[in-house]
Design an enzyme around this catalytic site. Structure first.
Site: not given
Ligand code: PDD
Length: 283
Positions: A30, A175
């Site tokens: 996704y 993270e």
């Molecule tokens: N999640 N790490 C993880 C495990 C994440 O699920 C997300 C974002 C990020 C940040 O990535 P980005 O800056 O591209 O949104 C890092 C989304 C928002 C979610 O699962 O809803």
């Protein structure tokens, strides 16, 4: 209005088979793409990461980037609000339950929800976080829909009335359960390097670009658990939460327990970046 396998429809009319491999195996990937003033933010980068995730699970991309752009334009146009959060989801399709790959078309689903910026009091005071051992698989660079470990890890934070769980693997920061994490040590912004142990965040990239442009001292390198726990500042980044300060970790204040100067600077730069690139305002 949502998009499902070639059709736009209200969400309550959308149906997926119980044999969908997303439902049975969590076999899919996704993306979450923020939309500001009805324009997708960093769409090329999100589509590149989607391709990386699809390659990682050996699933052919069902659409060209141009087709994705058109679908997203339609979804954004069919939903209310200038700022939206578009969720795009592809599974390996519907087939009799068998672990081996089937030869069937994938399931493609897109929905959009209003995108709310973090509440002003959270920006003013920061949020709390806890740490936990990163017990996920070792392909965290794939944005897989099978999020059970992330869900369980995030719930640990919710149980402690905290906003995020920050993950530690072999003594080093990876993270957050749904965000990337930065720390400030000796006034230098530190970010863990991209690897198979973390999602390559789009907001993470923007944050590092802004730091580089504004000559904010920064370094991409491994961050130990000890450095995290004694950091002057901690920040989390994600498409839905942008940049937020973590002001308490495991019940102890981070720095003086208030959002720090590096957070304030980066948050302001991020808002300016959005204003110039997304809202067409001249800063
Ligand atoms: N999640 N790490 C993880 C495990 C994440 O699920 C997300 C974002 C990020 C940040 O990535 P980005 O800056 O591209 O949104 C890092 C989304 C928002 C979610 O699962 O809803």
């Amino acid at each position: 209005m949502i998009y499902l396998n070639g059709q736009f429809m209200p969400i309550d009319k959308a149906c997926v088979s119980v044999l969908d491999r997303g439902f049975i195996f969590g076999d899919g990937v996704y993306e979450v793409i923020p939309v500001y003033s009805r324009k997708p933010f960093r769409l090329t980068e999100h589509l590149d990461r989607l391709q990386h995730s699809l390659d990682g699970i050996r699933l052919k991309n069902p659409h060209t980037n141009e087709e994705w752009r058109q679908l997203l334009t339609q979804i954004i146009g069919n939903n209310e609000g200038e700022d939206q959060s578009v969720y795009l989801h592809i599974t390996r399709g519907v087939a009799k339950r068998d672990h081996a790959f089937p030869h069937v078309p994938p399931t493609v689903f897109i929905m959009s929800n209003p995108l709310m910026p973090p509440a002003p009091e959270l920006l003013e005071n920061g949020v709390t976080a806890i740490t936990a051992s990163d017990n996920r698989w070792v392909r965290c660079d794939i944005k897989a829909i099978s999020l059970l470990p992330n869900v369980l890890l995030r719930q640990l934070a919710v149980d402690e009335h905290a906003a995020e769980t920050i993950l530690i693997r072999d003594g080093y920061l990876t993270e957050g359960s749904a965000s990337n994490i930065f720390v400030v040590k000796n006034q230098v912004l530190l970010a863990p390097p991209k690897s198979h142990l973390m999602l390559p965040g789009i907001t993470y990239d923007v944050t590092l670009e802004l730091a580089a442009e504004q000559a904010i001292a920064h370094k991409v390198r491994e961050v130990s658990e000890d450095e995290l726990c004694t950091a002057e500042e901690i920040m989390l980044t994600s498409s839905t939460r942008e940049i937020m300060a973590v002001t308490h970790l495991n019940g102890a204040a981070v720095g003086n327990g208030k959002p720090g100067p590096k957070f304030r600077q980066l948050h302001q730069l991020y808002q300016q970046y959005k204003a110039t690139h997304m809202r067409g305002e001249v800063s």
